[in-house]
Design an enzyme around this catalytic site. Structure first.
Site: not given
Length: 466
Positions: A234-235
């Site tokens: 997700k980062r």
RNA sequence: GGCGCCAUCGUCAAGUGGUUAAGACACCGCCCUUUCACGGCGGGUUCGUGGGUUCAAAUCCCGCUGGCGUCACCA
């Protein structure tokens, strides 16, 4: 060379049986790009060999269960044009395809292992579980198509839980039982499973089952803003197939791009492939064993290629879900699409790029000044004044791109000025944008006579009052 | 930390002992042009490192370094 002959031999043997691969996600309601790619490769391989592709849901962790996740997975695969031959809502000869519904099967096999002294009961405060006995010495090897022989010392292996105290099997147990029972011939999954594969191999040996062929895929990585690379998460922004679709990438383009992330076709530089073409050309030899970094630049390029190949009708139809239009633009959207196609890379870029057609942006005299085209405020007034009159004389029904083009060209010629010098203030006066999809005539047409002339008049007035 | 996997441009990658080390994206320049695109042409940058083997190594072997993974009653 050993590596090749071994691989060849292995394939020879396996080819006698119908190839069967599976995609075995847990029901999380989220389709990570890495998972999608695994599913894609398993599907492509099976189909390229005339085999079967199976969808199996690994929901043995009750704590992780997400409602409707099975439907979500099936819909996602469908969107990606990956069609399982067997699966939960599809059925097949080896149903059920949801592991929680196969509880009794695992229990039976676990107990058989206990009986044969390959496993034992263990009691704890949770209840009774069954553990797999690992050899204390020696080593366990297996052959992987990508990595060759992999050997791990048995002392590295701990006695695994096979059946949890809640009666559910662990992944390490269930996948072996199911892959065997479902006659899976090739196990295609991520590298994170390499180190647990010896445990599975031991299980196959305990049961005296034939070993499938293993193919452990390198992971998909993501690049963070600071330039560091790690497993896509997700980062790194959008990481699921659904995220990408929501952003306005075409499912076909995403699939095509993902196919090339860690795999390359032999003997060709072709990069744009339909699913049928992928199936035709796919081979295990093109698989890469090192990790691949997900690159938005390349995805963007590929997405643009798909857009350019679409007809105006197709494009407008697909793009409509991403835009809010007024009645006028809605009518002319197929034409607008022809202008947009070559300029955007994601559908969600459209709204912003056509917003000026919906609402005239605020007046900004600076925009009229253009050095390259030798345009100044004074020049703009000088051009706009007669241009307005000329356009005003065009009949409503002749307000077409073709006719406007003709009239404006004639007008330009009469001014003795360079084309760019005339076009610039005209375009700015009705768009107030330095960059627009299409030139003056296109915008005039899209805006319609009334709206265009109102805008031009207003701009002219504003210019004069400076 | 133990064990395992991996290592060619910034990125995706061809390459299986002898190549000017392909191609694509991105980037830069030029051309075309009614802005921006599209299209056309051209350009720079790559074999992590140290040892071997060999007439010859990006290709084979070993060490190092680095990255990743794995050591659950998660999958």
């Amino acid at each position: 060379m050993l590596y090749h002959s071994e691989k060849f031999l292995r394939n020879e043997v396996k080819n006698l049986k119908k190839v069967r691969t599976r995609f075995a996600p847990s029901p999380t309601g989220y389709m990570h790009i890495g998972n999608l790619r695994t599913a894609l490769y398993a599907y492509l391989f099976a189909k390229s060999q005339g085999g079967d592709f199976i969808l199996r849901i690994e929901d043995t962790d009750r704590a992780r269960y997400v409602a409707d996740a099975v439907e979500f997975i099936e819909n996602t695969l469908k969107l990606a044009k990956i069609y399982p031959d067997e699966g939960p809502n599809i059925g097949g000869n080896f149903a059920p395809y949801v592991q929680s519904e196969r509880k009794e099967i695992y229990k039976k096999y676990a107990e058989q292992l206990v009986k044969n002294d390959f496993a034992y009961y263990e009691e704890s405060e949770n209840g009774v579980a069954i553990r797999q006995k690992m050899p204390k010495s020696g080593e366990t090897s297996f052959y992987d198509v990508l990595h060759g022989n992999i050997t791990i010392a048995n002392e590295e292996l701990e006695d695994q839980i096979l059946l949890k105290s809640d009666g559910m099997p662990t992944y390490n147990f269930a996948n072996v039982i199911d892959d065997h029972l479902m006659e899976v011939t090739h196990i295609i999954r991520g590298t994170e499973f390499i180190t647990s594969t010896p445990k599975h191999v031991l299980l196959y040996q305990y049961f005296d089952w034939e070993l499938p062929t293993f193919i452990h895929l390198a992971p998909v990585m993501g690049k963070a803003e600071d330039g560091t690379v790690s497993k896509l998460s997700k980062r790194h922004g959008a990481t699921s197939f659904g995220d990408l679709v929501d952003m306005g990438y075409l499912p076909e383009a995403i699939t095509n791009y993902v196919a090339l992330l860690g795999w390359n076709p032999k003997n060709t530089n072709q990069e744009i492939f339909s699913m049928d073409e992928l199936i035709k050309i796919f081979s295990l030899e093109g698989l890469s064993k090192s990790p691949a970094v997900f690159d938005y630049d390349k995805l963007n390029w590929m997405s643009g290629e798909y857009f350019k190949k679409m007809s105006d009708e197709e494009f407008s139809k697909a793009a409509k879900n991403f835009v809010k239009l007024d009645e006028n633009l809605n009518e002319k959207f197929v034409y607008l699409a022809s202008l947009l196609k070559t300029r955007i890379v994601r559908f969600d870029e459209i709204q912003e790029s056509i917003q000026f057609l919906l609402n005239m942006p605020e007046f900004d005299s600076e925009l009229f000044i253009n050095k390259r085209n030798k345009v100044t405020i004074e020049k703009s007034i000088e051009i706009l004044t007669p241009a307005f009159e000329m356009l005003n004389e065009i009949d409503e029904k002749d307000w077409t791109v073709e006719n406007l083009n003709e009239k404006i060209s004639a007008f330009t010629a009469s001014t003795q000025l360079k084309v760019g010098t005339v076009m610039w203030p005209l375009r700015i006066s009705i768009s107030m944008k330095k960059v627009t999809p299409g030139g003056v005539t296109e915008i005039l047409y899209l805006l319609g006579k009334k709206n265009s002339l109102e805008r031009m008049k207003q701009s002219l007035d504003n210019l004069k009052s400076i």
